[in-house]
Design a protein around this motif. Sequence first.
Motif, PDB file in Angstrom:
ATOM      1  N   VAL A  42       0.857  -1.174   0.000  1.00 53.45           N
ATOM      2  CA  VAL A  42       0.000   0.000   0.000  1.00 53.45           C
ATOM      3  C   VAL A  42       0.900   1.232   0.000  1.00 53.45           C
ATOM      4  O   VAL A  42       1.749   1.391   0.881  1.00 53.45           O
ATOM      5  CB  VAL A  42      -0.921   0.018   1.232  1.00 53.45           C
ATOM      6  N   LEU A  43       0.732   2.078  -1.000  1.00 57.37           N
ATOM      7  CA  LEU A  43       1.534   3.299  -1.078  1.00 57.37           C
ATOM      8  C   LEU A  43       0.897   4.393  -0.241  1.00 57.37           C
ATOM      9  O   LEU A  43      -0.304   4.639  -0.350  1.00 57.37           O
ATOM     10  CB  LEU A  43       1.677   3.751  -2.526  1.00 57.37           C
ATOM     11  N   ILE A  44       1.712   4.993   0.591  1.00 57.98           N
ATOM     12  CA  ILE A  44       1.274   6.132   1.391  1.00 57.98           C
ATOM     13  C   ILE A  44       2.191   7.301   1.032  1.00 57.98           C
ATOM     14  O   ILE A  44       3.268   7.094   0.460  1.00 57.98           O
ATOM     15  CB  ILE A  44       1.300   5.807   2.893  1.00 57.98           C
ATOM     16  N   ALA A  98      -3.012   1.837  11.062  1.00 59.38           N
ATOM     17  CA  ALA A  98      -4.096   2.816  11.140  1.00 59.38           C
ATOM     18  C   ALA A  98      -4.020   3.812   9.987  1.00 59.38           C
ATOM     19  O   ALA A  98      -5.054   4.202   9.430  1.00 59.38           O
ATOM     20  CB  ALA A  98      -4.060   3.540  12.484  1.00 59.38           C
ATOM     21  N   VAL A  99      -2.801   4.203   9.604  1.00 59.19           N
ATOM     22  CA  VAL A  99      -2.646   5.095   8.446  1.00 59.19           C
ATOM     23  C   VAL A  99      -3.137   4.384   7.186  1.00 59.19           C
ATOM     24  O   VAL A  99      -3.882   4.963   6.386  1.00 59.19           O
ATOM     25  CB  VAL A  99      -1.173   5.550   8.282  1.00 59.19           C
ATOM     26  N   ILE A 100      -2.747   3.149   7.007  1.00 59.78           N
ATOM     27  CA  ILE A 100      -3.146   2.390   5.827  1.00 59.78           C
ATOM     28  C   ILE A 100      -4.664   2.250   5.758  1.00 59.78           C
ATOM     29  O   ILE A 100      -5.263   2.364   4.693  1.00 59.78           O
ATOM     30  CB  ILE A 100      -2.452   1.011   5.797  1.00 59.78           C
ATOM     31  N   ARG A 101      -5.303   2.022   6.917  1.00 57.59           N
ATOM     32  CA  ARG A 101      -6.766   1.883   6.949  1.00 57.59           C
ATOM     33  C   ARG A 101      -7.484   3.230   6.819  1.00 57.59           C
ATOM     34  O   ARG A 101      -8.698   3.266   6.706  1.00 57.59           O
ATOM     35  CB  ARG A 101      -7.204   1.225   8.269  1.00 57.59           C
ATOM     36  N   GLY A 102      -6.741   4.332   6.868  1.00 50.81           N
ATOM     37  CA  GLY A 102      -7.346   5.653   6.770  1.00 50.81           C
ATOM     38  C   GLY A 102      -7.871   6.187   8.082  1.00 50.81           C
ATOM     39  O   GLY A 102      -8.623   7.164   8.111  1.00 50.81           O
ATOM     40  N   GLU A 103      -7.457   5.584   9.194  1.00 46.93           N
ATOM     41  CA  GLU A 103      -7.928   5.991  10.522  1.00 46.93           C
ATOM     42  C   GLU A 103      -7.024   7.058  11.147  1.00 46.93           C
ATOM     43  O   GLU A 103      -7.412   7.705  12.107  1.00 46.93           O
ATOM     44  CB  GLU A 103      -7.989   4.783  11.451  1.00 46.93           C
ATOM     45  N   ARG A 104      -5.820   7.208  10.632  1.00 49.25           N
ATOM     46  CA  ARG A 104      -4.856   8.208  11.092  1.00 49.25           C
ATOM     47  C   ARG A 104      -4.287   8.908   9.875  1.00 49.25           C
ATOM     48  O   ARG A 104      -4.192   8.319   8.801  1.00 49.25           O
ATOM     49  CB  ARG A 104      -3.681   7.562  11.825  1.00 49.25           C
ATOM     50  N   GLU A 105      -3.849  10.132  10.082  1.00 46.01           N
ATOM     51  CA  GLU A 105      -3.217  10.861   8.987  1.00 46.01           C
ATOM     52  C   GLU A 105      -1.708  10.675   8.951  1.00 46.01           C
ATOM     53  O   GLU A 105      -1.096  10.856   7.908  1.00 46.01           O
ATOM     54  CB  GLU A 105      -3.549  12.351   9.085  1.00 46.01           C
ATOM     55  N   ASP A 106      -1.116  10.309  10.104  1.00 45.90           N
ATOM     56  CA  ASP A 106       0.331  10.155  10.175  1.00 45.90           C
ATOM     57  C   ASP A 106       0.674   9.287  11.377  1.00 45.90           C
ATOM     58  O   ASP A 106      -0.176   8.993  12.197  1.00 45.90           O
ATOM     59  CB  ASP A 106       1.003  11.522  10.297  1.00 45.90           C
ATOM     60  N   VAL A 107       1.939   8.925  11.495  1.00 47.11           N
ATOM     61  CA  VAL A 107       2.379   8.080  12.606  1.00 47.11           C
ATOM     62  C   VAL A 107       2.924   8.906  13.763  1.00 47.11           C
ATOM     63  O   VAL A 107       3.222   8.361  14.809  1.00 47.11           O
ATOM     64  CB  VAL A 107       3.442   7.042  12.157  1.00 47.11           C
ATOM     65  N   ILE A 108       3.079  10.212  13.541  1.00 46.48           N
ATOM     66  CA  ILE A 108       3.581  11.072  14.624  1.00 46.48           C
ATOM     67  C   ILE A 108       2.468  11.933  15.177  1.00 46.48           C
ATOM     68  O   ILE A 108       1.416  12.054  14.631  1.00 46.48           O
ATOM     69  CB  ILE A 108       4.775  11.951  14.172  1.00 46.48           C
TER      70      ILE A 108
END
Length: 108
Positions: A42-44, A98-108
């Motif tokens: 999955v590309l982010i 969570a980022v991949i699922r669209g639940e977060r915008e970033d990991v920080i």
Amino acid sequence: INNYYLYIFLLTLFGQSQIEKIYHGIQSAKINTPEIAEIKIVLIPNKIQSHIETEYKKMSAYHDKAMAAKAERDEAKYKKNIETAEAMLKELIAKTEAVIRGEREDVI
């Protein structure tokens, strides 16, 4: 694709499920190049991939401290740092999922 993101992606549920499918379809425990090419990554955004790299390197510093403590036979320092590194890695994987699922915008 950022190498650090790729590594973390392969540790996520998304990567692990694909690896499991490959393992169940082959006789040996080795994955060859054509099988690796079938893994869908999955590309982010690059910015988030860079943040994953930064967070991974922070975690890695604790791992390095743990390994140095182990070499010095300092069990308490080893345990403290390895537990911190493991917790940070687990959290980074969860945030990446969570980022991949669209639940977060970033990991920080």
